[in-house]
Write an enzyme that holds these catalytic residues in place. Sequence first.
Site, PDB file in Angstrom:
ATOM      1  N   ASP A 485       0.724  -1.155   0.015  1.00  0.00           N
ATOM      2  CA  ASP A 485      -0.060   0.086   0.089  1.00  0.00           C
ATOM      3  C   ASP A 485       0.793   1.159   0.088  1.00  0.00           C
ATOM      4  OD1 ASP A 485      -2.726  -0.681   0.078  1.00  0.00           O
ATOM      5  OD2 ASP A 485      -2.817  -0.980   2.109  1.00  0.00           O
TER       6      ASP A 485
HETATM    7  C1  GLC Z   1      -1.770  -4.049   5.334  1.00  0.00           C
HETATM    8  C2  GLC Z   1      -3.198  -4.105   4.305  1.00  0.00           C
HETATM    9  C3  GLC Z   1      -2.861  -5.033   3.021  1.00  0.00           C
HETATM   10  C4  GLC Z   1      -1.444  -4.450   2.557  1.00  0.00           C
HETATM   11  C5  GLC Z   1      -0.219  -4.511   3.567  1.00  0.00           C
HETATM   12  C6  GLC Z   1       0.934  -4.077   2.895  1.00  0.00           C
HETATM   13  O1  GLC Z   1      -1.749  -5.215   5.746  1.00  0.00           O
HETATM   14  O2  GLC Z   1      -4.186  -4.461   5.157  1.00  0.00           O
HETATM   15  O3  GLC Z   1      -3.593  -4.591   2.131  1.00  0.00           O
HETATM   16  O4  GLC Z   1      -1.262  -5.335   1.426  1.00  0.00           O
HETATM   17  O5  GLC Z   1      -0.626  -3.680   4.511  1.00  0.00           O
HETATM   18  O6  GLC Z   1       0.833  -2.634   2.702  1.00  0.00           O
HETATM   19  C1  GLC Z   2      -1.335  -0.315   4.772  1.00  0.00           C
HETATM   20  C2  GLC Z   2      -0.227  -0.516   5.385  1.00  0.00           C
HETATM   21  C3  GLC Z   2       0.205   0.888   6.114  1.00  0.00           C
HETATM   22  C4  GLC Z   2      -0.318   2.199   5.612  1.00  0.00           C
HETATM   23  C5  GLC Z   2      -1.649   1.800   5.025  1.00  0.00           C
HETATM   24  C6  GLC Z   2      -2.119   2.995   4.023  1.00  0.00           C
HETATM   25  O1  GLC Z   2      -2.383  -0.961   5.960  1.00  0.00           O
HETATM   26  O2  GLC Z   2       0.197  -1.454   6.114  1.00  0.00           O
HETATM   27  O3  GLC Z   2       1.470   1.008   6.527  1.00  0.00           O
HETATM   28  O4  GLC Z   2      -0.427   3.115   6.257  1.00  0.00           O
HETATM   29  O5  GLC Z   2      -1.948   0.588   4.295  1.00  0.00           O
HETATM   30  O6  GLC Z   2      -3.363   3.091   4.171  1.00  0.00           O
END
Ligand code: GLC
Ligand code: GLC
Length: 815
Positions: A485
């Site tokens: 993300d």
């Molecule tokens: C969080 C989000 C997931 C994403 C991951 C890596 O676990 O829920 O959707 O792939 O972060 O950013």
């Molecule tokens: C995922 C990631 C986090 C980030 C978020 C953004 O959950 O784990 O680090 O802040 O996405 O919305």
Amino acid sequence: MAKYGYFDDAQREFVITRPDTPLPWLNYLGQDEYFGMVTQTSGGYSFWKDAKLRRLTRYRYNNNPMDNDGRFLFVKQGKSIWNPGWKPTRTKLDAFECRHGLGYSQITGKKDGIEVEQLMFVPPQENLEVWKVTVRNKTKKAQKLSLFSYVEFCLFEALNDMTNYQRTYSIGEVEIENGAIYHKTEYRERRNHYTLFGCTRKVAGYDTARDAFVGVHNGLGDPKAVLAGKCTNSRAYGWNPIGAHQVDLTLKPGAEETFAFVLAYVEQGDLPKFDAPFVINKTKGKEIMAKYSDLAAVDAAFAAVKQRWEDLLSIYQATKVPNEHLQRMVNTWNQAQCMATFNLSRSASGYETGIGRGMGYRDSNQDILGFVHLLPERARQRIVDIASTQLSDGTCFHQYQPLTKKGNADIGGGFNDDPLWLILSTCAYIRETGDASILQEPCGYADKPGSKDNLLHHIETSIAYTLNNRGPHGLPLIGHADWNDCLNLNCFSKEPNESFQCVGDIAGSKAESVMIAGLFLYAARDLVGLYQFMGQSADAARVQGHYDDMLKTVEEQAWDGAWYTRAFDAASNPVGSKSCKEGKIYIESQAWCVLGGAGQTNGRAKKALQAVDKYLYDARYGCALQYPPYSEYHLELGEVSSYPPGYKENAGVFSHNNTWIHIGWTMFGEGDKALEYYLSICPSAKPDHDVYRSEPYSYAQMTASQFSPTPGEGKNSWLTGTGAWSFVVASQSILGVKPDFTGLRIDPCVPKKWKGYSVQRKFRGVTYTISVKNPKGKCNGVKSLVVDGQKVAGNLIPLPTDGRTEVKVEVTLGA
Ligand code: GLC
Ligand code: GLC
């Protein structure tokens, strides 16, 4: 015994022996529509279906003391006041124990010879929780005491409840009848539901106004009514409605009394709303209290909770596994986590406030991989629900609200990995059940609701979306981000007040993701297998063609010399390449290229894993996400470079992606490495709870890595894709029992010194008892497969055709 507690494997419990754990250690109640979270000090809250829209009790995140709202019992005896769960008074107890089990928690506190036990659970298929309370006089004298219950009601819509006090302080309404408290805020106009908080024993008093019970300037550590030993029988009218009961007890020496509190969410349905003006119809509430006033009903409901879990877990149970951590995780706790992630996605935990994300498109698809064996019917419905939030152009709403099943417009779509995960979940469902009819399930697009398209159409749309949205290297465009993300290659965000993900123009962007390319390979191969299973060879060949093209592109464009490049940014510069100053190597592209079948014939896959081992892995914590961490903010990369080095997506150990590497090692027969890596992130195997801090029984999303000042600290437990994927790793890749379209495939990859183990697996109506032997000390390769005494060639157990429901399988490793 470890400092804070221990596993009681026979009971499937984690037993916490002191209340002041390094962080709140959480458990979940409920698995249908009513859910609660409960910590070892009985902190937490409850909700029905949706933690944002139907929150029943309040909880203050980011509070200090932490975790100070919950399902509290206060004891007033003489001058002293205390809680069996220690909080919120934090009066020193003579004894404390919390048993977190599957779907229940039992907290027992003892002081001055009085023992109070609080057992909390949600009966199957009911929209309520029961607290069975037993008070014991362990002294040789008669004892008099008062016990107070306490919950603080949330006015149902949690965001409004914690932000809009000009309104919320003037809407609270309750009724009290026979000591039962009916929280009915907003009931007169648009709600047709209320929250009930009742006690099965006669109460000496009650309170429903927080100011009366706690006091405006007191805290929960010294509530006015408890100090005074007397409830005030207050009736909330606006302000902050609560539910508190007072139970007066006189216990003979050695005597005990048991009764129950019930907290219920009641939907009126077709019942008349009111009995009289301002008097709600309480028929259902009274039925509930009548039912649970019979303690036999309480006990039967609790037995049903336990039995239901035993039945579910009997679908996959391993015995005699030479590693105790793997055995207990795969048999019990990992499956409990899969249940929680399936039900709640990333919505409500100790770190997710329940008002944010709802269900995630990619998250929920992956959660199914670890859940589908438990309740395939529910997985089926979920897959259809998720697909229905896809748009007809192939993009997907990144998140949706479980209550409405509507996509969240705030975040929208454009996370270009999203569509592909649907193929993984659908194939996992069909592998588990053999039920390909799901593909014909009518399932509209979010922009064409009610259309006659079916799930297979969504799957083809997903493949086409990736193929049609590629950049200058022929690799898939990343959009707002892919699985990571925080890899925001199109945002260039300079403003602290904007979202990292959603600013910038993805429409005109050229940024590409190698991770999505790898995921495409994996998904396409899954789909080829599915089409072959369905006898559609032309479709299988067509998708195979797309696979071959993408594979060629990956090998030509994404090999960096010793590992796979991670991405190309908006200016087509490589990300995760030796040419980068920081972030030279990333984990996700190694994982997905390997899992997708890249690098198999040219040695690159093995090299990619070795690079992970060399640059990212630390046996104490797991693999960091990339190396070296970013020390400064990169405008062209986004949020990934915003975290301090060693945390989260900036070279933290992000457990979720570690699991893919574990699978990668098993693809190469590296059983010793696979187990070692598996244990590096396994919560049960963490040696020092003061360092790790998180729950020892639930995977944490991330552990601070060797690149941080606090290495080894776990964070964001419970709701992480690590749950589902670790179960896949342990149950399928290591222990090697893999559902396939036409039967169970046996393909273990274990440490050389493992002599054997057994697995019971229920699959499509048949119970397989599989015993694996490893006489030659090998890691993998099925040398012989004997099914009910018959030698079978290969490693696939054919489905019985003669109605047998019990099948014995003997496996010898070392082909
Ligand atoms: C969080 C989000 C997931 C994403 C991951 C890596 O676990 O829920 O959707 O792939 O972060 O950013
Ligand atoms: C995922 C990631 C986090 C980030 C978020 C953004 O959950 O784990 O680090 O802040 O996405 O919305």
